[in-house]
Design an enzyme around this catalytic site. Sequence first.
Site, short mmCIF file in Angstrom:
data_model
loop_
_atom_site.label_atom_id
_atom_site.label_comp_id
_atom_site.label_asym_id
_atom_site.label_seq_id
_atom_site.Cartn_x
_atom_site.Cartn_y
_atom_site.Cartn_z
N GLU A 190 0.83 -1.21 0.00
CA GLU A 190 0.00 0.00 0.00
C GLU A 190 0.86 1.26 0.00
O GLU A 190 0.54 2.23 -0.68
CB GLU A 190 -0.94 0.01 1.21
N THR B 236 1.60 5.65 -7.31
CA THR B 236 2.53 4.84 -8.10
C THR B 236 1.78 3.67 -8.71
O THR B 236 1.01 3.01 -8.02
CB THR B 236 3.68 4.33 -7.21
N LEU C 46 11.84 5.24 -6.98
CA LEU C 46 10.38 5.18 -6.78
C LEU C 46 9.78 6.55 -6.48
O LEU C 46 8.59 6.77 -6.68
CB LEU C 46 10.04 4.23 -5.62
N TYR D 273 -6.80 6.73 3.89
CA TYR D 273 -6.94 5.70 2.86
C TYR D 273 -6.17 4.43 3.23
O TYR D 273 -6.71 3.32 3.20
CB TYR D 273 -6.45 6.19 1.49
N ASP E 213 -9.56 4.96 -2.98
CA ASP E 213 -8.42 5.60 -3.60
C ASP E 213 -8.87 6.34 -4.86
O ASP E 213 -10.06 6.54 -5.08
CB ASP E 213 -7.36 4.55 -3.95
#
Length: 396
Positions: free
Chosen positions: A47, A53, A90, A130, A148
């Site tokens: 998550e 991403t 990332l 979230y 989301d």
Amino acid sequence: MVSKDILPNREKEPDTLSEELLAWFAANSRKLPWRIGYIPYQVWISEIMLQQTQVKTMLAYYDRWMVRFPDIASIAQAPEDDVLRLWEGLGYYARARNIQKAARIMVSDLGGKVPRDFDVLRSLPGIGRYTAGAIMSIAFNADYPAADANAGRIFARLGDIAHPSGSKEFCDSVDRMAWQLLPRGRSRDFNQALMDLGSLVCLAKEPLCVQCPISGRCEALYKGFTGLRPVKAGKKAVIQIARAAVVMVRKGKVLIRRRPGTGLMAHLWELPGGDVPSGMSPQKGVGRLWEDELGIRLGPLESLGVIKHSHTAFRVELHAFLCNDPNPLPRAVKNAQQLQWVAIAELEKPAFPSAHRRIIRAFLERLRCASQADSPVAIPKAKKPLPVSTQDFSNA
DNA sequence: AACTCGTGGCA
DNA sequence: TTGCCAAGAGT
């Protein structure tokens, strides 16, 4: 009241929107590593990696993360440099540092486990509303929504929400629909069904409504508004910026600098340089930066190429230079910067921002080929994250 | 309540 | 090539 026994067929056919989604998910769900056994630690890491991403981008990172950090204890004990190095490429690097902060809290205060409690999860670094809902539902199958961007887009079309995404009204509408549709006891599959449907069918651009199991109930589709939902918030202008950085080589080592612990790319390493002062050439500008910030007067510079790379808010042209200086002597270094000479063979070990990693690749390539072009060459992107090896470059 | 915080995929 | 977008959180 009619007995259920009289209506057996209605029991077998999905008769609510939630059941349609669950049936679709059972037949179309993506096979993803954290969906094998739903181990809470793995769900949590997935998550965090998935925040802003795409699955395709993070999958290789996820796999090697689980090899290096298979459990909470291993991440809690690791040096921060190792964590950041595994995250290199990332983006949003605070995510990696927050994982480690949270892991240490789990070890010290929470029995070494991912807590099975929404409010406790919510209190941990890097876990917002979230993600707390996602962990509660996906890891523990507890009845919490996890709305989301995918779910938001689906609900915006389903209910033809006209408020701009990001507005309070939009969030409230999405939240209300998420709670209303959540099939109690099936939250794990339902929330993931929304995510998979959003990323496979209810696409941001050109949704594949013919494949959608709930298109018959989609208000936006009925009105022909799918392209208008969700309503996007206003976008900001993109700024052009010129930057420059230098690979300073001396006795087989390269000078690198650690970034501050707050702000942009905190605690990553970089090749010294920065914004080119306006009106100066990249070459002259980076000379000024080195002199002002490091007290080093640069010798002749050789171009390593130019990197074009863009953030959300700005587009950067990063000019890379090579300087073979026999004996630069740092004077007073400002702001107690953390500088380090690293052996060329160890340049893979520190975590660099993507753009600087590309410069280092170009530098190593130059050493191999010794080729030099007349004008600055465009330095390409890497296709895959750089493999990790042993860390600890500090005493090299 | 707006900003900031990255990067690569994709058309 | 350019712009949009992505399983958001912290401040």
